[in-house]
Motif scaffolding. Structure first.
Motif, PDB file in Angstrom:
ATOM      1  N   ILE A   1       0.838  -1.201   0.000  1.00  0.00           N
ATOM      2  CA  ILE A   1       0.000   0.000   0.000  1.00  0.00           C
ATOM      3  C   ILE A   1       0.872   1.251   0.000  1.00  0.00           C
ATOM      4  N   LEU A   2       1.914   1.257   0.831  1.00  0.00           N
ATOM      5  CA  LEU A   2       2.802   2.418   0.869  1.00  0.00           C
ATOM      6  C   LEU A   2       3.569   2.592  -0.442  1.00  0.00           C
ATOM      7  N   ALA A   3       3.981   1.491  -1.050  1.00  0.00           N
ATOM      8  CA  ALA A   3       4.804   1.586  -2.254  1.00  0.00           C
ATOM      9  C   ALA A   3       3.985   1.923  -3.496  1.00  0.00           C
ATOM     10  N   PHE A   4       2.778   1.384  -3.598  1.00  0.00           N
ATOM     11  CA  PHE A   4       2.050   1.496  -4.856  1.00  0.00           C
ATOM     12  C   PHE A   4       0.800   2.382  -4.796  1.00  0.00           C
ATOM     13  N   ALA A   5       0.174   2.520  -3.640  1.00  0.00           N
ATOM     14  CA  ALA A   5      -1.110   3.216  -3.580  1.00  0.00           C
ATOM     15  C   ALA A   5      -1.020   4.627  -3.012  1.00  0.00           C
ATOM     16  N   VAL A   6      -0.056   4.884  -2.168  1.00  0.00           N
ATOM     17  CA  VAL A   6       0.045   6.207  -1.544  1.00  0.00           C
ATOM     18  C   VAL A   6       0.933   7.091  -2.418  1.00  0.00           C
ATOM     19  N   ASN A   7       0.400   8.243  -2.790  1.00  0.00           N
ATOM     20  CA  ASN A   7       1.142   9.174  -3.634  1.00  0.00           C
ATOM     21  C   ASN A   7       1.211  10.524  -2.920  1.00  0.00           C
ATOM     22  N   VAL A   8       2.063  10.597  -1.890  1.00  0.00           N
ATOM     23  CA  VAL A   8       2.204  11.803  -1.090  1.00  0.00           C
ATOM     24  C   VAL A   8       3.656  12.264  -1.171  1.00  0.00           C
ATOM     25  N   ASP A   9       3.849  13.542  -1.414  1.00  0.00           N
ATOM     26  CA  ASP A   9       5.201  14.108  -1.450  1.00  0.00           C
ATOM     27  C   ASP A   9       5.481  14.776  -0.107  1.00  0.00           C
ATOM     28  N   LEU A  10       6.427  14.231   0.631  1.00  0.00           N
ATOM     29  CA  LEU A  10       6.752  14.764   1.948  1.00  0.00           C
ATOM     30  C   LEU A  10       7.968  15.682   1.902  1.00  0.00           C
ATOM     31  N   GLY A  11       8.310  16.176   0.753  1.00  0.00           N
ATOM     32  CA  GLY A  11       9.405  17.130   0.635  1.00  0.00           C
ATOM     33  C   GLY A  11      10.779  16.508   0.761  1.00  0.00           C
ATOM     34  N   GLY A  12      10.934  15.281   0.429  1.00  0.00           N
ATOM     35  CA  GLY A  12      12.239  14.646   0.481  1.00  0.00           C
ATOM     36  C   GLY A  12      12.671  14.203   1.865  1.00  0.00           C
ATOM     37  N   VAL A  13      11.807  14.377   2.861  1.00  0.00           N
ATOM     38  CA  VAL A  13      12.159  13.963   4.216  1.00  0.00           C
ATOM     39  C   VAL A  13      12.085  12.448   4.340  1.00  0.00           C
ATOM     40  N   VAL A  14      11.006  11.877   3.838  1.00  0.00           N
ATOM     41  CA  VAL A  14      10.784  10.441   3.938  1.00  0.00           C
ATOM     42  C   VAL A  14      10.362   9.925   2.561  1.00  0.00           C
ATOM     43  N   ASN A  15      10.971   8.861   2.118  1.00  0.00           N
ATOM     44  CA  ASN A  15      10.607   8.235   0.855  1.00  0.00           C
ATOM     45  C   ASN A  15       9.673   7.068   1.154  1.00  0.00           C
ATOM     46  N   LEU A  16       8.366   7.257   0.952  1.00  0.00           N
ATOM     47  CA  LEU A  16       7.396   6.214   1.289  1.00  0.00           C
ATOM     48  C   LEU A  16       7.523   4.993   0.396  1.00  0.00           C
ATOM     49  N   ASP A  17       7.996   5.173  -0.836  1.00  0.00           N
ATOM     50  CA  ASP A  17       8.204   4.013  -1.699  1.00  0.00           C
ATOM     51  C   ASP A  17       9.269   3.087  -1.120  1.00  0.00           C
ATOM     52  N   LEU A  18      10.363   3.669  -0.649  1.00  0.00           N
ATOM     53  CA  LEU A  18      11.440   2.860  -0.065  1.00  0.00           C
ATOM     54  C   LEU A  18      10.970   2.151   1.206  1.00  0.00           C
ATOM     55  N   ILE A  19      10.229   2.856   2.041  1.00  0.00           N
ATOM     56  CA  ILE A  19       9.692   2.231   3.262  1.00  0.00           C
ATOM     57  C   ILE A  19       8.746   1.093   2.899  1.00  0.00           C
ATOM     58  N   GLY A  20       7.942   1.295   1.865  1.00  0.00           N
ATOM     59  CA  GLY A  20       7.041   0.245   1.408  1.00  0.00           C
ATOM     60  C   GLY A  20       7.787  -0.991   0.942  1.00  0.00           C
ATOM     61  N   TYR A  21       8.859  -0.786   0.160  1.00  0.00           N
ATOM     62  CA  TYR A  21       9.645  -1.934  -0.309  1.00  0.00           C
ATOM     63  C   TYR A  21      10.337  -2.654   0.849  1.00  0.00           C
ATOM     64  N   ILE A  22      10.803  -1.906   1.818  1.00  0.00           N
ATOM     65  CA  ILE A  22      11.446  -2.516   2.992  1.00  0.00           C
ATOM     66  C   ILE A  22      10.424  -3.341   3.783  1.00  0.00           C
ATOM     67  N   LEU A  23       9.216  -2.797   3.969  1.00  0.00           N
ATOM     68  CA  LEU A  23       8.179  -3.558   4.679  1.00  0.00           C
ATOM     69  C   LEU A  23       7.767  -4.800   3.902  1.00  0.00           C
ATOM     70  N   MET A  24       7.707  -4.702   2.586  1.00  0.00           N
ATOM     71  CA  MET A  24       7.365  -5.879   1.778  1.00  0.00           C
ATOM     72  C   MET A  24       8.433  -6.959   1.916  1.00  0.00           C
ATOM     73  N   ALA A  25       9.704  -6.569   1.900  1.00  0.00           N
ATOM     74  CA  ALA A  25      10.788  -7.544   2.065  1.00  0.00           C
ATOM     75  C   ALA A  25      10.744  -8.172   3.454  1.00  0.00           C
ATOM     76  N   ALA A  26      10.498  -7.355   4.472  1.00  0.00           N
ATOM     77  CA  ALA A  26      10.403  -7.888   5.834  1.00  0.00           C
ATOM     78  C   ALA A  26       9.216  -8.843   5.952  1.00  0.00           C
ATOM     79  N   GLY A  27       8.112  -8.532   5.299  1.00  0.00           N
ATOM     80  CA  GLY A  27       6.948  -9.417   5.325  1.00  0.00           C
ATOM     81  C   GLY A  27       7.239 -10.758   4.700  1.00  0.00           C
ATOM     82  N   VAL A  28       7.960 -10.758   3.586  1.00  0.00           N
ATOM     83  CA  VAL A  28       8.321 -12.026   2.935  1.00  0.00           C
ATOM     84  C   VAL A  28       9.229 -12.844   3.842  1.00  0.00           C
ATOM     85  N   VAL A  29      10.204 -12.204   4.480  1.00  0.00           N
ATOM     86  CA  VAL A  29      11.133 -12.918   5.371  1.00  0.00           C
ATOM     87  C   VAL A  29      10.389 -13.512   6.561  1.00  0.00           C
TER      88      VAL A  29
END
Length: 87
Positions: free
Chosen positions: A15-43
């Protein structure tokens, strides 16, 4: 953490990687957090799956004896699916 936790982490990450389209001004990259959570979920999912499959091992014991009165061979079989000791 179980199989459900792994699936939940993966879904939240997707959801964070593909569905949320919010620009936080370069402070937080939600796509990267989404991919990290997806990898952690698979593990977490794979580790939980391995532990569940390991717990479901089958133990089987066969004992043979000769009945002294009749001379017949008697075989006793006992199985256990949950790893409890066979008595």
């Amino acid at each position: 953490m179980g199989i459900g936790s792994g699936i939940a982490l993966f879904v939240i990450g997707a959801i964070l990687a593909f569905a949320v389209n919010v620009d936080l001004g370069g402070v937080v990259n939600l796509d990267l957090i989404g991919y990290i959570l997806m990898a952690a979920g698979v593990v977490v999912f794979l580790i939980s799956l391995v532990l569940v499959m390991r717990r479901r091992s089958t133990v089987s014991t066969a004992r043979s004896a000769v009945d002294p009165a009749t001379g017949e061979r008697v075989t006793t079989r006992r199985t256990s699916d949950n790893g409890d000791p066979i008595v």
